[in-house]
Design a protein around this motif. Structure first.
Motif, PDB file in Angstrom:
ATOM      1  N   GLU A  72      49.526  22.141  59.297  1.00 24.59           N
ATOM      2  CA  GLU A  72      49.226  21.314  58.123  1.00 24.59           C
ATOM      3  C   GLU A  72      49.772  21.964  56.848  1.00 24.59           C
ATOM      4  OE1 GLU A  72      45.150  19.027  59.598  1.00 24.59           O
ATOM      5  OE2 GLU A  72      44.988  21.021  58.703  1.00 24.59           O
ATOM      6  N   LEU A  73      49.591  23.280  56.743  1.00 26.11           N
ATOM      7  CA  LEU A  73      50.112  23.972  55.558  1.00 26.11           C
ATOM      8  C   LEU A  73      51.632  23.873  55.492  1.00 26.11           C
ATOM      9  CD1 LEU A  73      47.860  27.162  55.517  1.00 26.11           C
ATOM     10  CD2 LEU A  73      48.140  25.557  53.631  1.00 26.11           C
ATOM     11  N   ILE A  74      52.272  24.063  56.628  1.00 29.37           N
ATOM     12  CA  ILE A  74      53.742  23.998  56.637  1.00 29.37           C
ATOM     13  C   ILE A  74      54.206  22.589  56.260  1.00 29.37           C
ATOM     14  CG2 ILE A  74      55.790  24.116  58.149  1.00 29.37           C
ATOM     15  CD1 ILE A  74      54.399  26.498  59.560  1.00 29.37           C
ATOM     16  N   ARG A  75      53.489  21.582  56.733  1.00 32.12           N
ATOM     17  CA  ARG A  75      53.865  20.192  56.409  1.00 32.12           C
ATOM     18  C   ARG A  75      53.805  19.957  54.896  1.00 32.12           C
ATOM     19  NH1 ARG A  75      54.853  15.843  60.300  1.00 32.12           N
ATOM     20  NH2 ARG A  75      55.849  14.374  58.897  1.00 32.12           N
ATOM     21  N   VAL A  76      52.702  20.382  54.298  1.00 30.45           N
ATOM     22  CA  VAL A  76      52.545  20.149  52.855  1.00 30.45           C
ATOM     23  C   VAL A  76      53.602  20.945  52.076  1.00 30.45           C
ATOM     24  CG1 VAL A  76      51.016  20.430  50.871  1.00 30.45           C
ATOM     25  CG2 VAL A  76      50.084  19.644  53.053  1.00 30.45           C
ATOM     26  N   MET A  77      53.777  22.211  52.435  1.00 28.23           N
ATOM     27  CA  MET A  77      54.744  23.038  51.698  1.00 28.23           C
ATOM     28  C   MET A  77      56.161  22.486  51.864  1.00 28.23           C
ATOM     29  SD  MET A  77      53.404  26.961  52.166  1.00 28.23           S
ATOM     30  CE  MET A  77      53.450  26.998  53.953  1.00 28.23           C
ATOM     31  N   THR A  78      56.458  21.962  53.048  1.00 27.79           N
ATOM     32  CA  THR A  78      57.795  21.398  53.283  1.00 27.79           C
ATOM     33  C   THR A  78      58.031  20.189  52.384  1.00 27.79           C
ATOM     34  OG1 THR A  78      57.784  22.196  55.547  1.00 27.79           O
ATOM     35  CG2 THR A  78      59.316  20.409  55.050  1.00 27.79           C
ATOM     36  N   VAL A  79      57.044  19.321  52.264  1.00 23.91           N
ATOM     37  CA  VAL A  79      57.173  18.182  51.352  1.00 23.91           C
ATOM     38  C   VAL A  79      57.406  18.697  49.929  1.00 23.91           C
ATOM     39  CG1 VAL A  79      55.905  16.255  50.287  1.00 23.91           C
ATOM     40  CG2 VAL A  79      55.849  16.578  52.776  1.00 23.91           C
ATOM     41  N   GLY A  80      56.682  19.763  49.582  1.00 22.32           N
ATOM     42  CA  GLY A  80      56.834  20.330  48.235  1.00 22.32           C
ATOM     43  C   GLY A  80      58.249  20.801  47.957  1.00 22.32           C
ATOM     44  N   VAL A  81      58.807  21.618  48.865  1.00 22.52           N
ATOM     45  CA  VAL A  81      60.132  22.196  48.572  1.00 22.52           C
ATOM     46  C   VAL A  81      61.262  21.201  48.840  1.00 22.52           C
ATOM     47  CG1 VAL A  81      59.398  24.584  48.942  1.00 22.52           C
ATOM     48  CG2 VAL A  81      60.346  23.321  50.835  1.00 22.52           C
ATOM     49  N   ARG A  82      61.083  20.337  49.814  1.00 18.96           N
ATOM     50  CA  ARG A  82      62.178  19.417  50.173  1.00 18.96           C
ATOM     51  C   ARG A  82      62.225  18.198  49.255  1.00 18.96           C
ATOM     52  NH1 ARG A  82      60.800  16.877  55.469  1.00 18.96           N
ATOM     53  NH2 ARG A  82      59.667  15.588  53.977  1.00 18.96           N
ATOM     54  N   ASP A  83      61.042  17.670  48.903  1.00 17.30           N
ATOM     55  CA  ASP A  83      61.012  16.375  48.207  1.00 17.30           C
ATOM     56  C   ASP A  83      60.546  16.453  46.757  1.00 17.30           C
ATOM     57  OD1 ASP A  83      61.640  15.429  50.730  1.00 17.30           O
ATOM     58  OD2 ASP A  83      59.537  15.003  51.236  1.00 17.30           O
ATOM     59  N   LEU A  84      59.887  17.545  46.370  1.00 13.47           N
ATOM     60  CA  LEU A  84      59.220  17.541  45.064  1.00 13.47           C
ATOM     61  C   LEU A  84      59.670  18.662  44.134  1.00 13.47           C
ATOM     62  CD1 LEU A  84      55.629  16.643  46.341  1.00 13.47           C
ATOM     63  CD2 LEU A  84      57.266  15.127  45.226  1.00 13.47           C
ATOM     64  N   GLY A  85      60.690  19.381  44.517  1.00 14.43           N
ATOM     65  CA  GLY A  85      61.269  20.367  43.596  1.00 14.43           C
ATOM     66  C   GLY A  85      60.511  21.677  43.484  1.00 14.43           C
ATOM     67  N   ILE A  86      59.641  21.987  44.438  1.00 13.20           N
ATOM     68  CA  ILE A  86      58.970  23.295  44.396  1.00 13.20           C
ATOM     69  C   ILE A  86      60.003  24.392  44.645  1.00 13.20           C
ATOM     70  CG2 ILE A  86      57.302  24.794  45.593  1.00 13.20           C
ATOM     71  CD1 ILE A  86      56.013  22.628  43.836  1.00 13.20           C
ATOM     72  N   ARG A  87      60.054  25.367  43.731  1.00 15.26           N
ATOM     73  CA  ARG A  87      61.055  26.434  43.812  1.00 15.26           C
ATOM     74  C   ARG A  87      60.447  27.787  44.171  1.00 15.26           C
ATOM     75  NH1 ARG A  87      63.617  23.228  44.820  1.00 15.26           N
ATOM     76  NH2 ARG A  87      64.899  21.835  43.579  1.00 15.26           N
ATOM     77  N   SER A  88      59.150  27.920  43.987  1.00 13.08           N
ATOM     78  CA  SER A  88      58.523  29.193  44.366  1.00 13.08           C
ATOM     79  C   SER A  88      57.136  28.913  44.931  1.00 13.08           C
ATOM     80  CB  SER A  88      58.450  30.141  43.172  1.00 13.08           C
ATOM     81  OG  SER A  88      57.822  29.507  42.093  1.00 13.08           O
ATOM     82  N   ILE A  89      56.778  29.723  45.924  1.00 16.18           N
ATOM     83  CA  ILE A  89      55.470  29.589  46.562  1.00 16.18           C
ATOM     84  C   ILE A  89      54.794  30.956  46.520  1.00 16.18           C
ATOM     85  CG2 ILE A  89      54.247  29.150  48.740  1.00 16.18           C
ATOM     86  CD1 ILE A  89      56.470  27.253  49.530  1.00 16.18           C
ATOM     87  N   ARG A  90      53.557  30.967  46.064  1.00 19.16           N
ATOM     88  CA  ARG A  90      52.776  32.203  46.084  1.00 19.16           C
ATOM     89  C   ARG A  90      51.563  32.005  46.977  1.00 19.16           C
ATOM     90  NH1 ARG A  90      52.226  36.924  43.424  1.00 19.16           N
ATOM     91  NH2 ARG A  90      53.985  36.373  42.084  1.00 19.16           N
ATOM     92  N   PHE A  91      51.427  32.835  47.992  1.00 16.17           N
ATOM     93  CA  PHE A  91      50.253  32.782  48.864  1.00 16.17           C
ATOM     94  C   PHE A  91      49.138  33.615  48.248  1.00 16.17           C
ATOM     95  CE2 PHE A  91      53.807  31.847  51.679  1.00 16.17           C
ATOM     96  CZ  PHE A  91      53.349  30.681  52.262  1.00 16.17           C
TER      97      PHE A  91
END
Ligand code: SAM
Ligand code: SF4
Length: 362
Positions: A72-91
């Motif tokens: 589920e986390l990978i799905r959400v993060m993938t939508v973020g970086v692929r479709d919504l312009g997320i450029r950095s992720i901090r865990f």
């Protein structure tokens, strides 16, 4: 079509979707800001009990099935970086190292063609033995929280006698070759100003960039008091008494820390820096580019937001493939669209959010 029209369940805290939010493009809000930096809280649990964050007895942890799974986390993060312009992720968390699948989450994101920058904020416990695996998975940067190098005071603040573990984690991070190792410090009490020069000296001597964060009203005990908090001005006055500081000529951009160069100290051949994050006394909301996901799948457009947007119900609604990704992206754009202009901490009517820092993700 709205999520409700799709028949997706919503929770009581769930924010209604705005009808005027953009339906394409990156995560924009009404004030023209674009959110490209995602904070992902992977757990609300922690193995320390910092007084400014958690009560001694801990909190009512989220039940396991409420927490997003690896997929589920990978799905959400993938939508973020692929479709919504997320450029950095901090865990972050809670304590992110308590999650055994952290390396898998990092590896999944570092394998993306969009390859976001990947960072983590951790208390450092157990970091030393996982450092190599985290770097191999794709971790780029780490911030380690350390408020004092005095073992007695550390045990008082965190309610655990674990200073040596944190220092071992820091040393492992530095020798792992990561581009920068930062130390996050919160001074919860004016007496901690006395230990600040020693902490700063330790960081400068070991090549860590110290950033001191003003304490924010996000403690589970609701003890924070605007009148008695340690301010950025007080922090800088103590630092200037002990170190020759010069304003950093580099543009700050959306970075929360104002930084100073420390004459006479270097890290990897570059001038050493110290940062101060004046979240309360000098808010930087106008430059904020953050969006947050809690461990139970709620989107938050601000640490201090009163409303959230539930993605877990969408993830578990039975939607699949493109329909699921579209529904996640639509809800995320809507959540960002309604972001407030500022956090409001200094307003007379300010209300502390019901989630404490550890359940939001700092
Ligand atoms: N457990 C990890 C850690 O301590 O680094 C990650 C989560 S912690 C909530 C993230 C950061 O938030 C830490 O650097 C911590 O010092 C900071 N923090 C916690 N409570 C805070 C508060 N009330 N005000 C400001 N910073 C806070
Ligand atoms: Fe745990 Fe981090 Fe909160 Fe300390 S600040 S109690 S380490 S989540």
């Amino acid at each position: 079509m709205s999520t409700v029209a799709l028949g997706l369940p919503t929770t009581p805290s769930d924010r209604a979707e705005p009808t005027d939010a953009p339906t394409t493009g990156p995560l924009r809000d009404r004030f023209g800001r674009v959110a490209a930096d995602l904070r992902v809280s992977v757990t609300d649990r922690c193995n320390l009990r910092c007084t400014y964050c958690m009560p001694a007895e801990g909190l009512d942890w989220l039940p396991t099935d409420a927490v997003l799974t690896t997929d589920e986390l990978i799905r959400v993060m993938t939508v973020g970086v692929r479709d919504l312009g997320i450029r950095s992720i901090r865990f972050t968390g809670g304590e992110p190292l308590l999650r055994r699948d952290l390396e898998d989450l990092i590896a999944a994101m570092s394998a993306r063609p969009e390859r976001p920058e990947i960072a983590m904020t951790t208390n450092g416990l157990g970091l030393a033995r996982r450092m190599d695996g985290l770097v191999a998975a794709g971790l780029d940067r780490v911030n380690i929280s350390l408020d004092t190098v005095d073992a007695t005071r550390f045990a008082e603040i965190t309610r655990r006698d674990r200073l040596h573990d944190v220092l071992a984690g820091l040393a492992a991070a530095r020798s792992s070759g990561l581009s920068s190792v930062k130390v996050n410090a919160v001074l919860a009490d004016h007496t901690d100003l006395g230990g600040l020069p020693e902490l700063a000296r330790y960081c400068l001597d070991h090549g860590y960039q110290l950033r001191i964060i003003e304490q924010m009203p996000l403690d589970a005990d609701h003890r924070w008091d605007r009148a008695s908090m340690v301010t950025a001005d007080e922090i800088l006055a103590v630092l200037r008494d002990h170190f020759p500081l010069r304003p950093d000529p580099r543009p700050r951009g959306s970075a929360p820390a104002a930084t100073w160069l420390v004459d006479g100290f270097h890290v990897d051949g570059a001038p050493a820096r110290i940062g101060v994050i004046a979240s309360v006394t000098r808010p930087f909301c106008g430059d904020c580019d953050r969006t947050r996901l809690t461990a139970d799948g709620a989107l938050r457009n601000c640490l201090f937001a009163q409303g959230e947007t539930d993605l877990r119900n969408v993830l578990r609604s039975g939607l699949t493939g493109q329909d699921l990704d579209d529904a996640l992206a639509r809800r995320w754009r809507g959540n960002t669209w309604v972001k407030s202009a500022g956090h409001g901490v200094n307003d007379p009517g300010f209300l502390q959010p019901s989630r404490p820092m550890s359940a939001i993700g700092g």
